[in-house]
Design a protein around this motif. Sequence first.
Motif, PDB file in Angstrom:
ATOM      1  N   SER A  11     -15.135  64.170   9.433  1.00  0.00           N
ATOM      2  CA  SER A  11     -14.557  64.021   8.092  1.00  0.00           C
ATOM      3  C   SER A  11     -13.031  64.006   8.113  1.00  0.00           C
ATOM      4  O   SER A  11     -12.406  63.252   7.356  1.00  0.00           O
ATOM      5  N   SER A  12     -12.405  64.823   8.978  1.00  0.00           N
ATOM      6  CA  SER A  12     -10.934  64.846   9.015  1.00  0.00           C
ATOM      7  C   SER A  12     -10.378  63.517   9.504  1.00  0.00           C
ATOM      8  O   SER A  12      -9.384  63.014   8.964  1.00  0.00           O
ATOM      9  N   LYS A  13     -11.019  62.926  10.512  1.00  0.00           N
ATOM     10  CA  LYS A  13     -10.559  61.623  11.004  1.00  0.00           C
ATOM     11  C   LYS A  13     -10.809  60.532   9.966  1.00  0.00           C
ATOM     12  O   LYS A  13      -9.990  59.620   9.803  1.00  0.00           O
ATOM     13  N   LEU A  14     -11.908  60.639   9.266  1.00  0.00           N
ATOM     14  CA  LEU A  14     -12.206  59.658   8.215  1.00  0.00           C
ATOM     15  C   LEU A  14     -11.189  59.757   7.082  1.00  0.00           C
ATOM     16  O   LEU A  14     -10.803  58.736   6.496  1.00  0.00           O
ATOM     17  N   ARG A  15     -10.740  60.976   6.770  1.00  0.00           N
ATOM     18  CA  ARG A  15      -9.717  61.134   5.726  1.00  0.00           C
ATOM     19  C   ARG A  15      -8.409  60.470   6.143  1.00  0.00           C
ATOM     20  O   ARG A  15      -7.732  59.840   5.321  1.00  0.00           O
ATOM     21  N   ARG A  16      -8.034  60.643   7.419  1.00  0.00           N
ATOM     22  CA  ARG A  16      -6.801  60.009   7.900  1.00  0.00           C
ATOM     23  C   ARG A  16      -6.924  58.485   7.844  1.00  0.00           C
ATOM     24  O   ARG A  16      -5.975  57.795   7.458  1.00  0.00           O
ATOM     25  N   ALA A  17      -8.096  57.970   8.206  1.00  0.00           N
ATOM     26  CA  ALA A  17      -8.304  56.519   8.155  1.00  0.00           C
ATOM     27  C   ALA A  17      -8.261  56.020   6.714  1.00  0.00           C
ATOM     28  O   ALA A  17      -7.703  54.951   6.430  1.00  0.00           O
ATOM     29  N   THR A  18      -8.817  56.801   5.805  1.00  0.00           N
ATOM     30  CA  THR A  18      -8.804  56.426   4.392  1.00  0.00           C
ATOM     31  C   THR A  18      -7.380  56.418   3.844  1.00  0.00           C
ATOM     32  O   THR A  18      -6.989  55.510   3.097  1.00  0.00           O
ATOM     33  N   LYS A  19      -6.602  57.405   4.232  1.00  0.00           N
ATOM     34  CA  LYS A  19      -5.196  57.460   3.796  1.00  0.00           C
ATOM     35  C   LYS A  19      -4.426  56.263   4.323  1.00  0.00           C
ATOM     36  O   LYS A  19      -3.600  55.672   3.621  1.00  0.00           O
ATOM     37  N   TRP A  20      -4.698  55.887   5.586  1.00  0.00           N
ATOM     38  CA  TRP A  20      -4.039  54.711   6.163  1.00  0.00           C
ATOM     39  C   TRP A  20      -4.412  53.448   5.391  1.00  0.00           C
ATOM     40  O   TRP A  20      -3.560  52.613   5.105  1.00  0.00           O
ATOM     41  N   ALA A  21      -5.678  53.319   5.019  1.00  0.00           N
ATOM     42  CA  ALA A  21      -6.131  52.131   4.301  1.00  0.00           C
ATOM     43  C   ALA A  21      -5.465  51.993   2.937  1.00  0.00           C
ATOM     44  O   ALA A  21      -5.299  50.888   2.422  1.00  0.00           O
ATOM     45  N   LYS A  22      -5.056  53.144   2.354  1.00  0.00           N
ATOM     46  CA  LYS A  22      -4.432  53.119   1.025  1.00  0.00           C
ATOM     47  C   LYS A  22      -2.913  53.013   1.075  1.00  0.00           C
ATOM     48  O   LYS A  22      -2.258  53.043   0.033  1.00  0.00           O
ATOM     49  N   LEU A  75     -10.877  48.359   2.472  1.00  0.00           N
ATOM     50  CA  LEU A  75     -10.831  49.151   1.240  1.00  0.00           C
ATOM     51  C   LEU A  75     -12.213  49.606   0.781  1.00  0.00           C
ATOM     52  O   LEU A  75     -12.349  50.680   0.190  1.00  0.00           O
ATOM     53  N   GLY A  76     -13.219  48.789   1.028  1.00  0.00           N
ATOM     54  CA  GLY A  76     -14.558  49.106   0.546  1.00  0.00           C
ATOM     55  C   GLY A  76     -15.187  50.294   1.253  1.00  0.00           C
ATOM     56  O   GLY A  76     -15.773  51.169   0.609  1.00  0.00           O
ATOM     57  N   ILE A  77     -15.078  50.330   2.582  1.00  0.00           N
ATOM     58  CA  ILE A  77     -15.675  51.439   3.328  1.00  0.00           C
ATOM     59  C   ILE A  77     -15.032  52.778   2.955  1.00  0.00           C
ATOM     60  O   ILE A  77     -15.737  53.754   2.676  1.00  0.00           O
ATOM     61  N   PRO A  78     -13.677  52.875   2.907  1.00  0.00           N
ATOM     62  CA  PRO A  78     -13.082  54.141   2.436  1.00  0.00           C
ATOM     63  C   PRO A  78     -13.514  54.507   1.019  1.00  0.00           C
ATOM     64  O   PRO A  78     -13.767  55.680   0.721  1.00  0.00           O
ATOM     65  N   ALA A  79     -13.617  53.497   0.129  1.00  0.00           N
ATOM     66  CA  ALA A  79     -14.050  53.775  -1.244  1.00  0.00           C
ATOM     67  C   ALA A  79     -15.480  54.307  -1.256  1.00  0.00           C
ATOM     68  O   ALA A  79     -15.814  55.219  -2.028  1.00  0.00           O
ATOM     69  N   LEU A  80     -16.325  53.742  -0.388  1.00  0.00           N
ATOM     70  CA  LEU A  80     -17.711  54.201  -0.310  1.00  0.00           C
ATOM     71  C   LEU A  80     -17.791  55.636   0.208  1.00  0.00           C
ATOM     72  O   LEU A  80     -18.557  56.456  -0.308  1.00  0.00           O
ATOM     73  N   LEU A  81     -16.976  55.958   1.215  1.00  0.00           N
ATOM     74  CA  LEU A  81     -16.966  57.316   1.757  1.00  0.00           C
ATOM     75  C   LEU A  81     -16.508  58.317   0.700  1.00  0.00           C
ATOM     76  O   LEU A  81     -17.065  59.419   0.580  1.00  0.00           O
TER      77      LEU A  81
END
Length: 274
Positions: free
Chosen positions: A28-39, A75-81
Amino acid sequence: NGHGHEDGHGGLGHGHSHGEVPDWLPYSSKLRRATKWAKSGPVMAVVSTIYLVSLLPWKATLPRLLGSPVVFAVLGIPALLEALGTLGELDVHFLMTLAAFASVAIGHSHEGAALLLLFALSQWVEDQLSMSARASLDALSRMTPENAHRVPEESESLASVEDSIDTPSSTLRTGDRIIVRAGEVVPVDAEVIDGTSQVRLDHLTGEPLPIAVAQGDEVMSGALSVDGALLLRVLRPADESTIQKIGRLTTTASASRPQLVTFLDAVAKRWSFA
């Protein structure tokens, strides 16, 4: 004098919840960093450009097919997560994400990609404006001295002042008398009893040149005394002075959703329910 750094930013919340990657997901922590990068701004700009280019009447197939997959991947995958984190609430974030992915199943992937872009842009604009407002409030906090040099209430001139007591600026009341020396900031709205000085207000009003003040003149809180000492009579307590009023106005404005964000959300909602 020290400067106050109290956190008066409680009103800087966003107008709606953006959702977060839930803790129960693996990595989850790595996914949050990836989501922040995507935004981030640069990524948003690249993705938006690729999508807009895909809408042009290209003869080649690849440019037309590239836009929607890129939007959904970045953008879609981070939004889905993040939507998984609001699964039990069924909020706007979850519904828009669901509508975007459902559009693929019915053959309208470009419309779904546009919905994801609009929603991501709305979040990005709101985040940027909130950060700007927060920075403004931090700057205002740094302008306000934590302590003031209080002198006896019977003091009528600088020459009669033998000593001063450092006291928290927040405890000053109307009628108290204080000294502000050269290089110090006026802690509260006050009137000059004695002394002359050039004061700078450029950080408050944008006025580039110092203003001369003398006996009888009013000086607003946050003004910087450049070259002289001033004996002042407090006109208003700290919580009613100019700096605090500006801070409250900034907080109120920050709590209100910007018109651009409201417009983008309205378009995205209408698009998702269409």
